[in-house]
Write a protein that holds these residues in place. Structure first.
Motif, PDB file in Angstrom:
ATOM      1  N   ASP A 139      35.528   1.991   6.164  1.00  0.00           N
ATOM      2  CA  ASP A 139      35.046   2.760   7.317  1.00  0.00           C
ATOM      3  C   ASP A 139      33.554   2.558   7.545  1.00  0.00           C
ATOM      4  OD1 ASP A 139      37.581   3.571   7.640  1.00  0.00           O
ATOM      5  OD2 ASP A 139      37.329   5.565   6.777  1.00  0.00           O
ATOM      6  N   HIS A 140      32.824   2.377   6.448  1.00  0.00           N
ATOM      7  CA  HIS A 140      31.389   2.136   6.537  1.00  0.00           C
ATOM      8  C   HIS A 140      31.134   0.775   7.199  1.00  0.00           C
ATOM      9  CE1 HIS A 140      27.314   2.417   4.188  1.00  0.00           C
ATOM     10  NE2 HIS A 140      27.163   2.348   5.495  1.00  0.00           N
ATOM     11  N   ALA A 141      31.903  -0.230   6.792  1.00  0.00           N
ATOM     12  CA  ALA A 141      31.721  -1.593   7.300  1.00  0.00           C
ATOM     13  C   ALA A 141      32.124  -1.717   8.772  1.00  0.00           C
ATOM     14  CB  ALA A 141      32.532  -2.573   6.461  1.00  0.00           C
ATOM     15  N   LEU A 142      32.974  -0.812   9.237  1.00  0.00           N
ATOM     16  CA  LEU A 142      33.429  -0.873  10.641  1.00  0.00           C
ATOM     17  C   LEU A 142      32.405  -0.300  11.622  1.00  0.00           C
ATOM     18  CD1 LEU A 142      37.206   0.081  10.279  1.00  0.00           C
ATOM     19  CD2 LEU A 142      36.286  -2.113  11.045  1.00  0.00           C
ATOM     20  N   GLN A 143      31.358   0.345  11.096  1.00  0.00           N
ATOM     21  CA  GLN A 143      30.382   0.985  11.998  1.00  0.00           C
ATOM     22  C   GLN A 143      29.256   0.019  12.345  1.00  0.00           C
ATOM     23  OE1 GLN A 143      29.422   4.443   9.737  1.00  0.00           O
ATOM     24  NE2 GLN A 143      31.405   5.355  10.130  1.00  0.00           N
ATOM     25  N   HIS A 144      29.368  -0.602  13.514  1.00  0.00           N
ATOM     26  CA  HIS A 144      28.331  -1.539  13.922  1.00  0.00           C
ATOM     27  C   HIS A 144      27.220  -0.794  14.660  1.00  0.00           C
ATOM     28  CE1 HIS A 144      26.261  -4.872  15.795  1.00  0.00           C
ATOM     29  NE2 HIS A 144      26.807  -5.626  14.878  1.00  0.00           N
ATOM     30  N   PRO A 145      25.941  -1.151  14.386  1.00  0.00           N
ATOM     31  CA  PRO A 145      24.852  -0.392  14.997  1.00  0.00           C
ATOM     32  C   PRO A 145      24.720  -0.542  16.518  1.00  0.00           C
ATOM     33  CG  PRO A 145      23.994  -2.260  13.722  1.00  0.00           C
ATOM     34  CD  PRO A 145      25.460  -2.171  13.438  1.00  0.00           C
ATOM     35  N   ASN A 146      25.085  -1.713  17.078  1.00  0.00           N
ATOM     36  CA  ASN A 146      24.797  -1.962  18.497  1.00  0.00           C
ATOM     37  C   ASN A 146      26.006  -2.245  19.378  1.00  0.00           C
ATOM     38  OD1 ASN A 146      22.131  -1.822  17.673  1.00  0.00           O
ATOM     39  ND2 ASN A 146      21.895  -4.029  17.507  1.00  0.00           N
ATOM     40  N   TRP A 147      27.054  -2.790  18.797  1.00  0.00           N
ATOM     41  CA  TRP A 147      28.188  -3.236  19.603  1.00  0.00           C
ATOM     42  C   TRP A 147      29.436  -2.438  19.246  1.00  0.00           C
ATOM     43  CZ3 TRP A 147      27.347  -6.931  23.320  1.00  0.00           C
ATOM     44  CH2 TRP A 147      26.195  -7.721  23.196  1.00  0.00           C
ATOM     45  N   ASN A 148      30.289  -2.250  20.247  1.00  0.00           N
ATOM     46  CA  ASN A 148      31.565  -1.588  20.014  1.00  0.00           C
ATOM     47  C   ASN A 148      32.639  -2.671  20.043  1.00  0.00           C
ATOM     48  OD1 ASN A 148      33.704   0.131  19.903  1.00  0.00           O
ATOM     49  ND2 ASN A 148      33.600   0.717  22.062  1.00  0.00           N
ATOM     50  N   MET A 149      33.234  -2.977  18.876  1.00  0.00           N
ATOM     51  CA  MET A 149      34.107  -4.151  18.779  1.00  0.00           C
ATOM     52  C   MET A 149      35.380  -3.820  18.014  1.00  0.00           C
ATOM     53  SD  MET A 149      31.138  -6.908  17.739  1.00  0.00           S
ATOM     54  CE  MET A 149      30.766  -6.153  16.172  1.00  0.00           C
ATOM     55  N   GLY A 150      36.305  -4.782  18.001  1.00  0.00           N
ATOM     56  CA  GLY A 150      37.533  -4.615  17.230  1.00  0.00           C
ATOM     57  C   GLY A 150      37.262  -4.689  15.728  1.00  0.00           C
ATOM     58  N   ALA A 151      38.279  -4.341  14.918  1.00  0.00           N
ATOM     59  CA  ALA A 151      38.099  -4.249  13.455  1.00  0.00           C
ATOM     60  C   ALA A 151      37.724  -5.591  12.823  1.00  0.00           C
ATOM     61  CB  ALA A 151      39.375  -3.713  12.814  1.00  0.00           C
ATOM     62  N   LYS A 152      38.443  -6.658  13.166  1.00  0.00           N
ATOM     63  CA  LYS A 152      38.194  -7.956  12.534  1.00  0.00           C
ATOM     64  C   LYS A 152      36.759  -8.414  12.762  1.00  0.00           C
ATOM     65  CE  LYS A 152      39.044 -12.559  11.493  1.00  0.00           C
ATOM     66  NZ  LYS A 152      37.851 -13.252  11.888  1.00  0.00           N
ATOM     67  N   ILE A 153      36.322  -8.387  14.005  1.00  0.00           N
ATOM     68  CA  ILE A 153      34.973  -8.879  14.319  1.00  0.00           C
ATOM     69  C   ILE A 153      33.901  -7.939  13.756  1.00  0.00           C
ATOM     70  CG2 ILE A 153      34.811  -7.851  16.635  1.00  0.00           C
ATOM     71  CD1 ILE A 153      33.425 -10.395  17.574  1.00  0.00           C
ATOM     72  N   SER A 154      34.202  -6.651  13.633  1.00  0.00           N
ATOM     73  CA  SER A 154      33.230  -5.711  13.049  1.00  0.00           C
ATOM     74  C   SER A 154      32.980  -6.046  11.581  1.00  0.00           C
ATOM     75  CB  SER A 154      33.710  -4.264  13.178  1.00  0.00           C
ATOM     76  OG  SER A 154      33.776  -3.899  14.541  1.00  0.00           O
ATOM     77  N   ILE A 155      34.049  -6.364  10.845  1.00  0.00           N
ATOM     78  CA  ILE A 155      33.878  -6.746   9.436  1.00  0.00           C
ATOM     79  C   ILE A 155      33.145  -8.091   9.346  1.00  0.00           C
ATOM     80  CG2 ILE A 155      35.036  -7.265   7.243  1.00  0.00           C
ATOM     81  CD1 ILE A 155      35.234  -4.286   8.217  1.00  0.00           C
ATOM     82  N   ASP A 156      33.531  -9.047  10.197  1.00  0.00           N
ATOM     83  CA  ASP A 156      32.842 -10.345  10.211  1.00  0.00           C
ATOM     84  C   ASP A 156      31.356 -10.176  10.499  1.00  0.00           C
ATOM     85  OD1 ASP A 156      35.102 -11.762   9.631  1.00  0.00           O
ATOM     86  OD2 ASP A 156      35.479 -12.461  11.669  1.00  0.00           O
ATOM     87  N   SER A 157      31.055  -9.195  11.322  1.00  0.00           N
ATOM     88  CA  SER A 157      29.659  -8.935  11.665  1.00  0.00           C
ATOM     89  C   SER A 157      28.912  -8.357  10.466  1.00  0.00           C
ATOM     90  CB  SER A 157      29.625  -7.955  12.838  1.00  0.00           C
ATOM     91  OG  SER A 157      28.404  -8.041  13.480  1.00  0.00           O
ATOM     92  N   ALA A 158      29.585  -7.491   9.718  1.00  0.00           N
ATOM     93  CA  ALA A 158      28.969  -6.876   8.534  1.00  0.00           C
ATOM     94  C   ALA A 158      28.729  -7.899   7.425  1.00  0.00           C
ATOM     95  CB  ALA A 158      29.845  -5.732   8.026  1.00  0.00           C
ATOM     96  N   THR A 159      29.601  -8.917   7.335  1.00  0.00           N
ATOM     97  CA  THR A 159      29.442  -9.939   6.273  1.00  0.00           C
ATOM     98  C   THR A 159      28.616 -11.134   6.754  1.00  0.00           C
ATOM     99  OG1 THR A 159      31.395 -11.229   6.930  1.00  0.00           O
ATOM    100  CG2 THR A 159      31.762  -9.414   5.363  1.00  0.00           C
ATOM    101  N   LEU A 160      28.250 -11.137   8.048  1.00  0.00           N
ATOM    102  CA  LEU A 160      27.575 -12.250   8.734  1.00  0.00           C
ATOM    103  C   LEU A 160      28.475 -13.474   8.938  1.00  0.00           C
ATOM    104  CD1 LEU A 160      23.769 -12.453   7.827  1.00  0.00           C
ATOM    105  CD2 LEU A 160      24.922 -11.122   9.561  1.00  0.00           C
ATOM    106  N   MET A 161      29.759 -13.367   8.569  1.00  0.00           N
ATOM    107  CA  MET A 161      30.682 -14.475   8.858  1.00  0.00           C
ATOM    108  C   MET A 161      30.773 -14.713  10.364  1.00  0.00           C
ATOM    109  SD  MET A 161      32.611 -16.912   7.958  1.00  0.00           S
ATOM    110  CE  MET A 161      33.333 -16.850   6.313  1.00  0.00           C
TER     111      MET A 161
END
Length: 389
Positions: free
Chosen positions: A198-220
């Motif tokens: 749940d922590h990793a799904l919280q993106h600071p600027n963008w509202n996105m789907g689950a997969k891309i939110s995690i990819d964003s958190a890992t920089l993948m």
């Protein structure tokens, strides 16, 4: 005069996801410019039914065949045709009745329908980055042969695309993709070990789907975008750079060979690049919120921390190595993110799974399309074997 404009018929592939729902908002706001021809979803039949009733497409496709009857019954008193299954997604992409595909299906699943639309010479609004990550050489070659325009929807690639309008044959020295840094910017591995879903799904600027939110958190996500950019803009790996820009106001930058730089700026809102792709080459007036500089007194930039966020290094490695390595990277990442979202593995394990898979799968320098599908399967199986199911 407005009546004379031929409406653009849009096929929204992945219409119930984050990109798809925002694309439908753009269509809803501009009914004189766009109409909905095809809608597809994987499992969200309830939302697909609502969308079909509102937008009255010619056809809808549900990827999950077990939901076919539910969809068929719900739309029985409409003129919309109902199809189901993976093959039906590709068949719908083969229809003549649409002008542009908005490719919003997440992951590898988006490749086959997108490739079919390219073969038809259709315009593609490309939001599915995995299509080019997995088989960029084949997709872009086919687009060139069939004169199928590929207009990027990712905010970063849309920014580069917008900066290149009017530049014709002027040579690019490099492009700089901006990254927000995700929710864990500045954190070290000892913090990341304990990160939960749940922590990793919280993106600071963008509202996105689950997969891309995690990819964003890992920089993948940024790594996949580097690979996508290489194919979209015909660049060498060393011409693609990443800089962390936490405010997400500058969406990306092009530097030309005279040293001049162009950046595209705006508030972080995916509706803008979606609308731009759909209406290109025109821009459409809208009432989205506007950027006010006084609310952003400083825009900052820093190097990404690739020691902590090693996915970016792995993606760069795949980009440089080429062949089927980006395909292997993507497949392993999809499995690892799936497992993390189900609390099967920890946050830092995502990178470990990707790295081990890249080391263990068969490298092919110039894969055929069939070999890309095989590499994807091999990498998924290997990655899954690392995860305690």
């Amino acid at each position: 005069m407005a009546d004379a404009i031929q409406k653009k018929r849009i096929a929204v592939f992945g219409s119930t996801g984050s990109i798809g729902t925002q694309a439908l908002e753009v269509i809803r706001t501009n009914p004189d410019l766009f109409e909905t021809e095809i809608l597809t979803a994987q499992t969200n039949a309830d939302l697909l039914v609502k969308q079909a009733i509102e937008f009255k497409p010619n056809a809808v496709v549900i990827g999950d065949e077990s939901l076919y009857q539910k969809l068929k019954d719900a739309l029985s008193n409409t003129d919309t045709k109902v199809f189901a299954g993976e093959a039906a997604l590709v068949e719908a992409a083969d229809f003549d009745s649409y002008d542009m595909m908005l490719a919003g299906i997440v992951g590898f699943a988006g490749l086959k329908p997108t490739l079919k639309a390219v073969e038809k010479g259709k315009a593609i609004g490309l939001a599915n980055k995995e299509t080019l990550v997995v088989a960029g050489d084949i997709v872009m070659q086919k687009a060139y042969e069939k004169r199928a325009p590929i207009i990027p929807v990712d905010s970063e690639h849309s920014a580069i695309f917008q900066c290149l309008v009017g530049e014709g044959r002027n040579n690019i020295e490099k492009i700089i993709l901006t990254a927000s840094g995700g929710p864990f910017l500045g954190k070290k591995p000892n913090f990341l070990v304990n990160v939960k879903r749940d922590h990793a799904l919280q993106h600071p600027n963008w509202n996105m789907g689950a997969k891309i939110s995690i990819d964003s958190a890992t920089l993948m996500n940024k790594g996949l975008e580097m690979i996508e950019a290489k194919w979209l803009f015909n660049l060498q790996p060393e011409q693609v750079q990443v800089v962390v820009h936490p405010q997400s106001i500058i969406h990306s930058i092009v530097q030309f060979e005279d040293g001049s730089m162009k950046a595209q700026m705006g508030l972080p809102d995916m509706k803008l690049p979606i609308q731009y792709a759909m209406s290109f080459p025109q821009r459409i007036r809208n009432n989205f919120p506007r950027l006010e500089f006084k609310k952003y007194p400083s825009l900052t930039f820093e190097e990404p921390d690739v020691k902590t966020f090693r996915n970016l290094s792995l993606a760069t490695e795949a980009l440089v190595k080429g062949g089927n390595m980006p395909c292997i990277l993507n497949a392993a990442n999809e499995i690892a993110v799936w497992a993390f979202l189900r609390n099967r593995i920890g946050f830092l394990d995502i990178t470990a799974v990707v790295e081990k898979t890249m080391l263990n799968c068969t490298f092919i320098e110039q894969p055929t399309l069939e070999e890309y599908f095989e590499s994807d399967g091999e990498a998924r199986n290997f990655a899954a074997s690392l995860i305690k199911m």
